[in-house]
Design a protein around this motif. Structure first.
Motif, PDB file in Angstrom:
ATOM      1  N   UNK A 115       0.831  -1.204   0.000  1.00 17.21           N
ATOM      2  CA  UNK A 115       0.000   0.000   0.000  1.00 17.21           C
ATOM      3  C   UNK A 115       0.867   1.258   0.000  1.00 17.21           C
ATOM      4  N   UNK A 116       1.809   1.331   0.947  1.00 21.31           N
ATOM      5  CA  UNK A 116       2.639   2.522   1.121  1.00 21.31           C
ATOM      6  C   UNK A 116       3.443   2.819  -0.141  1.00 21.31           C
ATOM      7  N   UNK A 117       3.912   1.769  -0.806  1.00 22.22           N
ATOM      8  CA  UNK A 117       4.761   1.958  -1.982  1.00 22.22           C
ATOM      9  C   UNK A 117       3.964   2.146  -3.264  1.00 22.22           C
ATOM     10  N   UNK A 118       2.611   2.054  -3.177  1.00 21.52           N
ATOM     11  CA  UNK A 118       1.784   2.381  -4.325  1.00 21.52           C
ATOM     12  C   UNK A 118       1.333   1.209  -5.172  1.00 21.52           C
ATOM     13  N   UNK A 119       1.611  -0.034  -4.731  1.00 18.93           N
ATOM     14  CA  UNK A 119       1.154  -1.219  -5.478  1.00 18.93           C
ATOM     15  C   UNK A 119      -0.254  -1.574  -4.992  1.00 18.93           C
ATOM     16  N   UNK A 120      -1.210  -0.695  -5.313  1.00 19.22           N
ATOM     17  CA  UNK A 120      -2.537  -0.784  -4.712  1.00 19.22           C
ATOM     18  C   UNK A 120      -3.300  -2.042  -5.115  1.00 19.22           C
ATOM     19  N   UNK A 121      -3.300  -2.373  -6.387  1.00 14.44           N
ATOM     20  CA  UNK A 121      -4.070  -3.535  -6.842  1.00 14.44           C
ATOM     21  C   UNK A 121      -3.559  -4.819  -6.206  1.00 14.44           C
ATOM     22  N   UNK A 122      -2.232  -4.966  -6.148  1.00 11.35           N
ATOM     23  CA  UNK A 122      -1.657  -6.155  -5.514  1.00 11.35           C
ATOM     24  C   UNK A 122      -1.967  -6.172  -4.019  1.00 11.35           C
ATOM     25  N   UNK A 167      -7.831   3.466   4.003  1.00  4.69           N
ATOM     26  CA  UNK A 167      -8.853   4.519   3.912  1.00  4.69           C
ATOM     27  C   UNK A 167      -8.377   5.660   3.013  1.00  4.69           C
ATOM     28  N   UNK A 168      -7.105   6.057   3.159  1.00  2.00           N
ATOM     29  CA  UNK A 168      -6.553   7.112   2.314  1.00  2.00           C
ATOM     30  C   UNK A 168      -6.578   6.687   0.848  1.00  2.00           C
ATOM     31  N   UNK A 169      -6.275   5.420   0.594  1.00  2.00           N
ATOM     32  CA  UNK A 169      -6.337   4.897  -0.777  1.00  2.00           C
ATOM     33  C   UNK A 169      -7.762   4.989  -1.320  1.00  2.00           C
ATOM     34  N   UNK A 170      -8.752   4.595  -0.503  1.00  2.00           N
ATOM     35  CA  UNK A 170     -10.146   4.660  -0.953  1.00  2.00           C
ATOM     36  C   UNK A 170     -10.566   6.101  -1.241  1.00  2.00           C
ATOM     37  N   UNK A 171     -10.066   7.050  -0.441  1.00  2.00           N
ATOM     38  CA  UNK A 171     -10.374   8.459  -0.680  1.00  2.00           C
ATOM     39  C   UNK A 171      -9.809   8.888  -2.025  1.00  2.00           C
ATOM     40  N   UNK A 172      -8.593   8.449  -2.315  1.00  2.00           N
ATOM     41  CA  UNK A 172      -7.981   8.759  -3.607  1.00  2.00           C
ATOM     42  C   UNK A 172      -8.835   8.214  -4.747  1.00  2.00           C
ATOM     43  N   UNK A 183     -14.016   4.290   2.552  1.00  2.00           N
ATOM     44  CA  UNK A 183     -13.068   5.008   3.404  1.00  2.00           C
ATOM     45  C   UNK A 183     -13.685   5.290   4.773  1.00  2.00           C
ATOM     46  N   UNK A 184     -14.943   5.745   4.792  1.00  2.00           N
ATOM     47  CA  UNK A 184     -15.610   6.029   6.061  1.00  2.00           C
ATOM     48  C   UNK A 184     -15.740   4.772   6.904  1.00  2.00           C
ATOM     49  N   UNK A 230       7.602   5.728  -0.748  1.00  2.00           N
ATOM     50  CA  UNK A 230       6.267   6.090  -0.269  1.00  2.00           C
ATOM     51  C   UNK A 230       5.502   6.696  -1.442  1.00  2.00           C
ATOM     52  N   UNK A 231       4.325   6.154  -1.726  1.00  2.00           N
ATOM     53  CA  UNK A 231       3.523   6.628  -2.840  1.00  2.00           C
ATOM     54  C   UNK A 231       3.128   8.094  -2.637  1.00  2.00           C
ATOM     55  N   UNK A 232       2.999   8.860  -3.739  1.00  2.00           N
ATOM     56  CA  UNK A 232       2.652  10.281  -3.612  1.00  2.00           C
ATOM     57  C   UNK A 232       1.404  10.563  -2.789  1.00  2.00           C
ATOM     58  N   UNK A 233       0.407   9.675  -2.817  1.00  2.00           N
ATOM     59  CA  UNK A 233      -0.807   9.927  -2.047  1.00  2.00           C
ATOM     60  C   UNK A 233      -0.503   9.971  -0.552  1.00  2.00           C
ATOM     61  N   UNK A 234       0.450   9.133  -0.091  1.00  2.00           N
ATOM     62  CA  UNK A 234       0.803   9.124   1.325  1.00  2.00           C
ATOM     63  C   UNK A 234       1.852  10.191   1.641  1.00  2.00           C
ATOM     64  N   UNK A 235       2.642  10.567   0.634  1.00  2.00           N
ATOM     65  CA  UNK A 235       3.538  11.713   0.799  1.00  2.00           C
ATOM     66  C   UNK A 235       2.714  12.970   1.061  1.00  2.00           C
TER      67      UNK A 235
END
Length: 336
Positions: free
Chosen positions: A67-74, A100-105, A112-113, A228-233
């Protein structure tokens, strides 16, 4: 003593001080070979545990990293598989939060909620529950916030080109978003005297480096985020913005993002009048980083450094982060 060292090892890892953690691990291996605490440190498993499932822990740690590194589908696929085997008992609040942050993206606000409410219900009275409550509040006002941002009109003052001043940006309500004054920074002067260690007796071997050190010039505090993926940055930037507003409310602090290379992104915080001012900020902030500011980001994914303008220009070209940290440790032993 083995328990004391174990707790110290845990704290260093939690704060991302991996060099110090490695030194403690080595000391435990040499001085306390038969200790249960040493076994935990060296193998990652507690031989006396009757409830922990090391396989589940390993699986969810891998999912967290994906998740943190951005491999969301995996990450989503492996989490679904792990949940079917281990249930929800091994979910951590950190994993729920970044999901949750990924779902918001993905604009999947309902999912996310659900994750944020799970954190609040399952992990009450924790820093993660506080973060989840804040994010849930912002998410509930998403449409309103986005509408206001769309209506925001930014005009650009091109500045005085004859003096080389940087442009100033203003919004329509006349509150400055970002104002860069002309920078007057003296070229750093190399330190010809090798620093001493913390005992004040043993000189440190001087490293040949292209970087120069001057304690009196302005410095940036930089949080280096690794893989760290940009969304978490961006989430880390938001967290530090909140922290700086609440803690340094009488000082207008700015946080900017920049890419160093494919793996490392920089969260650059300013202004600091000199190196001592920047170091003081790190000393005050580092103990709170893992527990209060970004508790969802595990140690090892980030570390602090300081940078002057001239050294930043060199680092952007050389991209030799480890060499730069070695240079810093010459002048501030044990800090970086």
């Amino acid at each position: 003593m083995d328990e004391v060292l174990f707790n110290l090892y845990y704290c260093y890892n939690k704060n991302g001080e991996l060099t110090k953690a490695a030194a403690i691990k080595q000391l435990m291996s040499e001085k306390h070979k038969g200790s249960n605490f040493t076994t935990i440190v060296t193998t990652g498993k507690n031989p006396n545990s009757k409830s922990a499932n090391p396989e589940a822990t390993k699986a969810y740690e891998k999912i967290y990293d994906l998740f943190i590194e951005g491999s969301f589908e995996q990450a989503i696929a492996e989490k679904k598989s792990a949940d079917s085997v281990y249930g929800k008992n091994f979910w951590t609040p950190q994993l729920l939060y970044i999901e949750a942050v990924y779902f918001i993206k993905q604009r999947n606000d309902s999912a996310a909620k659900n994750e944020l409410n799970n954190i609040i219900n399952q992990f009450p009275n924790t820093p993660m529950a506080t973060r989840a409550t804040t994010l849930l509040d912002v998410l509930s006002r998403r449409e309103q916030i986005e509408t206001e941002l769309r209506k925001l009109v930014v005009t650009r003052n091109m500045g005085d080109t004859s003096t080389g001043k940087q442009p100033t940006y203003y919004v329509t309500n006349n509150n400055p978003v970002r104002k860069d004054s002309t920078k007057t920074i003296t070229q750093p002067i190399g330190n010809n005297n090798p620093p001493k260690d913390s005992t004040g007796t043993k000189p440190v071997v001087k490293i040949i480096s292209p970087y120069t050190f001057s304690a009196t010039v302005p410095h940036y505090v930089v949080l280096v985020l690794n893989k760290v993926d940009p969304v978490f940055v961006n989430e880390a930037k938001n967290a530090f913005d909140r922290y700086n507003r609440e803690t340094y409310y009488n000082k207008q602090m700015i946080a900017d993002l920049a890419d160093l290379d494919a793996e490392n992104r920089l969260l650059i915080i300013s202004p600091f009048k000199d190196a001592a001012d920047a170091i003081n900020y790190i000393d005050q902030t580092r103990p709170k980083t893992a527990s209060e500011i970004i508790p969802w980001l595990k140690g090892g994914k980030y570390n602090f450094i300081i940078l002057s303008d001239s050294n930043y220009d060199l680092l952007k070209v050389n991209k030799d982060l480890e060499n730069y940290k070695a240079f810093l440790n010459q002048h501030f032993p044990g800090k970086f």
